[in-house]
Design an enzyme around this catalytic site. Sequence first.
Site, PDB file in Angstrom:
ATOM      1  N   CYS A  75       5.699  -7.158   7.307  1.00  0.00           N
ATOM      2  CA  CYS A  75       6.372  -6.410   8.377  1.00  0.00           C
ATOM      3  C   CYS A  75       7.676  -6.822   8.072  1.00  0.00           C
ATOM      4  O   CYS A  75       8.136  -7.978   9.089  1.00  0.00           O
ATOM      5  CB  CYS A  75       5.636  -5.743   9.407  1.00  0.00           C
ATOM      6  SG  CYS A  75       6.532  -4.424  10.029  1.00  0.00           S
ATOM      7  N   CYS A 147       0.917   2.041  -2.168  1.00  0.00           N
ATOM      8  CA  CYS A 147       2.059   2.940  -2.449  1.00  0.00           C
ATOM      9  C   CYS A 147       2.803   2.586  -0.825  1.00  0.00           C
ATOM     10  O   CYS A 147       3.063   3.282  -0.388  1.00  0.00           O
ATOM     11  CB  CYS A 147       1.500   4.098  -2.980  1.00  0.00           C
ATOM     12  SG  CYS A 147       3.503   4.271  -3.230  1.00  0.00           S
TER      13      CYS A 147
END
Length: 158
Positions: A75, A147
């Site tokens: 992240c 995705c």
Amino acid sequence: MYIKIIAILLFVATSCKGISQNKDDKKETFKVSKTDAEWRKELTDMQYYILRQAGTEPAGTSKLLDNKKEGIYACAACSTPLFKSEHKFNSGTGWPSFDTEINGNVAFDVDYKIGYERTEEHCATCGGHLGHVFNDGPKNTTGKRHCINGAALKFVEK
């Protein structure tokens, strides 16, 4: 008289808003929680748009799209490991795609923003929006296509 009653009932029925429709009523708490000002200071404009406002980067623009190095995709906001390079594949969509997430580090929610149901993915640690998962991935593995917006990720080479 009956027309007035029917009109009033129709008005009441169509003006009601269920609790399940209001995402703000279901505020999640995350291990990493910061103010909007703190996120704006730490993230680039594109990262903020994607991670904090659930935006989408233009297809084909991510520097990570063609990355073939071994490592971990984490992240960009809190560094939580999200995907392994061994699970990355070329989906032809213009966004980095993975067939498997790191279990427990990616959380899922339902998104109706474009008029139909999609499964949204976000970082389980800070809540940052990552992208969506679809059922059109590689059939020889999980069949899933995560995705993911490349700007929501940072790559940590092995």
